[in-house]
Motif scaffolding. Structure first.
Motif, mmCIF file in Angstrom:
data_model
loop_
_atom_site.group_PDB
_atom_site.id
_atom_site.type_symbol
_atom_site.label_atom_id
_atom_site.label_comp_id
_atom_site.label_asym_id
_atom_site.label_seq_id
_atom_site.Cartn_x
_atom_site.Cartn_y
_atom_site.Cartn_z
ATOM 1 N N SER A 135 0.826 -1.213 0.000
ATOM 2 C CA SER A 135 0.000 0.000 0.000
ATOM 3 C C SER A 135 0.858 1.260 0.000
ATOM 4 O O SER A 135 0.508 2.258 -0.643
ATOM 5 C CB SER A 135 -0.932 0.003 1.213
ATOM 6 N N ARG A 136 1.959 1.214 0.706
ATOM 7 C CA ARG A 136 2.863 2.366 0.724
ATOM 8 C C ARG A 136 3.386 2.637 -0.681
ATOM 9 O O ARG A 136 3.447 3.797 -1.123
ATOM 10 C CB ARG A 136 4.020 2.098 1.694
ATOM 11 N N TYR A 137 3.740 1.579 -1.388
ATOM 12 C CA TYR A 137 4.224 1.726 -2.764
ATOM 13 C C TYR A 137 3.111 2.222 -3.686
ATOM 14 O O TYR A 137 3.316 3.138 -4.498
ATOM 15 C CB TYR A 137 4.765 0.393 -3.270
ATOM 16 N N ILE A 138 1.932 1.639 -3.570
ATOM 17 C CA ILE A 138 0.799 2.027 -4.417
ATOM 18 C C ILE A 138 0.477 3.505 -4.245
ATOM 19 O O ILE A 138 0.243 4.232 -5.225
ATOM 20 C CB ILE A 138 -0.441 1.167 -4.079
ATOM 21 N N ARG A 143 -2.782 8.353 -7.148
ATOM 22 C CA ARG A 143 -3.533 9.193 -6.222
ATOM 23 C C ARG A 143 -4.923 8.629 -5.945
ATOM 24 O O ARG A 143 -5.410 8.647 -4.820
ATOM 25 C CB ARG A 143 -3.654 10.613 -6.800
ATOM 26 N N ASN A 144 -5.574 8.117 -6.987
ATOM 27 C CA ASN A 144 -6.914 7.544 -6.864
ATOM 28 C C ASN A 144 -6.870 6.089 -7.314
ATOM 29 O O ASN A 144 -6.615 5.807 -8.490
ATOM 30 C CB ASN A 144 -7.921 8.324 -7.706
ATOM 31 N N VAL A 145 -7.132 5.169 -6.401
ATOM 32 C CA VAL A 145 -6.947 3.747 -6.673
ATOM 33 C C VAL A 145 -8.289 3.030 -6.792
ATOM 34 O O VAL A 145 -9.165 3.177 -5.934
ATOM 35 C CB VAL A 145 -6.114 3.079 -5.552
ATOM 36 N N LYS A 175 -5.287 4.698 2.232
ATOM 37 C CA LYS A 175 -5.697 6.010 2.755
ATOM 38 C C LYS A 175 -4.697 6.512 3.787
ATOM 39 O O LYS A 175 -4.411 7.712 3.856
ATOM 40 C CB LYS A 175 -7.096 5.917 3.359
ATOM 41 N N LYS A 176 -4.175 5.597 4.582
ATOM 42 C CA LYS A 176 -3.187 5.984 5.595
ATOM 43 C C LYS A 176 -1.973 6.639 4.957
ATOM 44 O O LYS A 176 -1.377 7.570 5.521
ATOM 45 C CB LYS A 176 -2.765 4.752 6.397
ATOM 46 N N TYR A 177 -1.616 6.170 3.767
ATOM 47 C CA TYR A 177 -0.444 6.721 3.082
ATOM 48 C C TYR A 177 -0.796 7.867 2.136
ATOM 49 O O TYR A 177 0.029 8.271 1.327
ATOM 50 C CB TYR A 177 0.292 5.609 2.348
ATOM 51 N N GLY A 178 -2.011 8.376 2.236
ATOM 52 C CA GLY A 178 -2.334 9.630 1.570
ATOM 53 C C GLY A 178 -3.061 9.561 0.247
ATOM 54 O O GLY A 178 -3.317 10.592 -0.372
ATOM 55 N N SER A 209 -6.276 6.530 -11.095
ATOM 56 C CA SER A 209 -4.902 6.630 -11.587
ATOM 57 C C SER A 209 -4.093 5.364 -11.314
ATOM 58 O O SER A 209 -2.888 5.339 -11.538
ATOM 59 C CB SER A 209 -4.211 7.841 -10.959
ATOM 60 N N GLY A 210 -4.765 4.316 -10.824
ATOM 61 C CA GLY A 210 -4.125 3.026 -10.590
ATOM 62 C C GLY A 210 -5.180 1.981 -10.299
ATOM 63 O O GLY A 210 -6.256 2.305 -9.790
ATOM 64 N N PHE A 211 -4.899 0.722 -10.653
ATOM 65 C CA PHE A 211 -5.870 -0.362 -10.462
ATOM 66 C C PHE A 211 -5.221 -1.492 -9.663
ATOM 67 O O PHE A 211 -4.148 -1.991 -10.027
ATOM 68 C CB PHE A 211 -6.357 -0.890 -11.811
#
Length: 367
Positions: A135-138, A143-145, A175-178, A209-211
């Motif tokens: 999740s940190r990497y994602i 920005r929007n997953v 969400k924790k990582y922003g 912006s990511g899946f």
């Protein structure tokens, strides 16, 4: 000297095969070397078709005094503690808690046993380690997953609950990582699911912006259909379930996808496990086979010191206990946890690679 292996042969044959390969390799090695203090190691393979049968099976195994330990995905761990039979988990799942429906503050539900006399041992770090690292990497890449889960019918409630938990854990961690998780629904198990419509809506309506794909092993095919629609448009990510040979067969559509793992054959090139496994099975193995191998290796090392049920528990719980395995040095905390950090891999095109698909999982520097 007998050890039981609980493998999901009926409802997840792929996982069962991966687990049994690791167990067979460890058994073959120790018996070829003369066994455990001169005694051959015998393996009893057990499987159940449903949750009710699993509970009954756990109880039967725990009461079988001819067994000195068990390897398998946890169902009713309290039975093993009550009857004093060591259970070593070869894989980590998000629903390995006693109460998998309860979520608590960004922590995954495969929590360690807090009892002072612990009979449950995790040969891999807990699942929240995978989720957090990934999740940190994602969050750094998107920005929007958009998340695709795999929630089946009520008759498959156990697996459905597991996937729902995993989706929630990733949602919280991202969400924790922003970053944000968009609301456009995606269920790979829905027979009416339309991958193209989902991807188009996620990008055009919610600016995805990511899946992130989270299929069960049986639905990797449908996750690939989503990837085909995403390819070249946005970054792709997937849960560790897709760390499999089946995924690489679809490498053309999944190239660039990043997923978390506990083990990769190139993480420690001096370790002979991967090479020996390939010679034995004529195929590359993954972290689930490595975990099963290590689970039995830990039991074997413990039995060499004390071959009783109670003695094995004391040996594995001893902070001075350690043994080497496919994933490195194995050592447990008093509560049965294994310390360690997840790795990330990326599907890349390769030449003359052993997968035979033209694609492979390459280690990714996540720093």
């Amino acid at each position: 000297m007998k050890v039981a292996i609980v493998a999901p042969i009926s409802f997840d044959p792929s996982l069962a095969e991966e687990i049994l390969r690791g167990v067979a390799q460890a058994q073959n090695e120790v018996n070829t070397q003369g066994g455990i203090n001169g005694k051959k190691l015998q393996i009893i393979i057990a499987s159940a078709d449903n949750r009710e049968d699993s509970a009954r099976l756990d109880n039967e195994l725990a009461q079988d005094k001819s067994l000195v330990a068990a390897v398998g995905v946890r169902r009713k761990a309290e039975i093993y503690k009550e009857k004093g039979l060591v259970l070593v988990l070869p894989v980590e799942l998000p629903n390995q808690a006693e109460n998998p429906e309860k979520l608590d503050n960004n922590t995954i539900n495969s929590q360690p046993n807090s009892s002072t006399t612990n009979y449950l041992f995790h040969v891999n770090p807990l699942y929240d380690n995978l989720v957090d690292t990934h999740s940190r990497y994602i969050a750094r890449q998107a920005r929007n997953v958009a998340i695709c889960g795999d929630v089946r019918s009520s008759r498959d409630n156990s697996t459905s609950s597991s996937n729902q938990i995993l989706v929630e854990q990733y949602t919280q961690a991202i969400k924790k990582y922003g970053s944000n998780v968009i609301s456009t629904p995606c269920n790979l198990a829905d027979k009416n699911f339309d991958p193209r419509a989902f991807v188009d809506k996620a990008i055009e309506t919610e600016n995805a912006s990511g899946f992130l794909l989270m299929p069960s092993i049986r639905n990797i095919y449908f996750a690939t259909k989503v990837a085909q629609e995403v390819k070249g448009r946005k970054p792709l990510f997937a849960s560790e379930t897709m760390y499999s040979a089946t995924t690489l067969q679809n490498g053309k559509d999944l190239e660039g996808m990043v997923l978390p793992v506990y083990w990769h054959r190139n993480a420690n090139r001096d370790n002979p496990f991967a090479k020996n496994a390939f010679q034995l099975w004529n195929a590359q193995v993954n972290q689930r086979t490595a975990g099963a191998y290590d689970a039995l290796q830990a039991i074997i090392a413990g039995l060499k010191e004390d071959s009783t049920r109670e003695g094995l528990q004391r040996v594995l719980s001893n902070p001075n206990f350690s043994t080497s395995g496919a994933t490195g040095m194995i050592q447990f905390s008093p509560t049965g946890e294994r310390q360690g950090e997840a790795m990330l891999v990326k599907i890349e095109l390769c030449e003359s690679c052993s997968s035979g698909t033209g694609y492979d999982f390459a280690l990714l520097n996540k720093k």
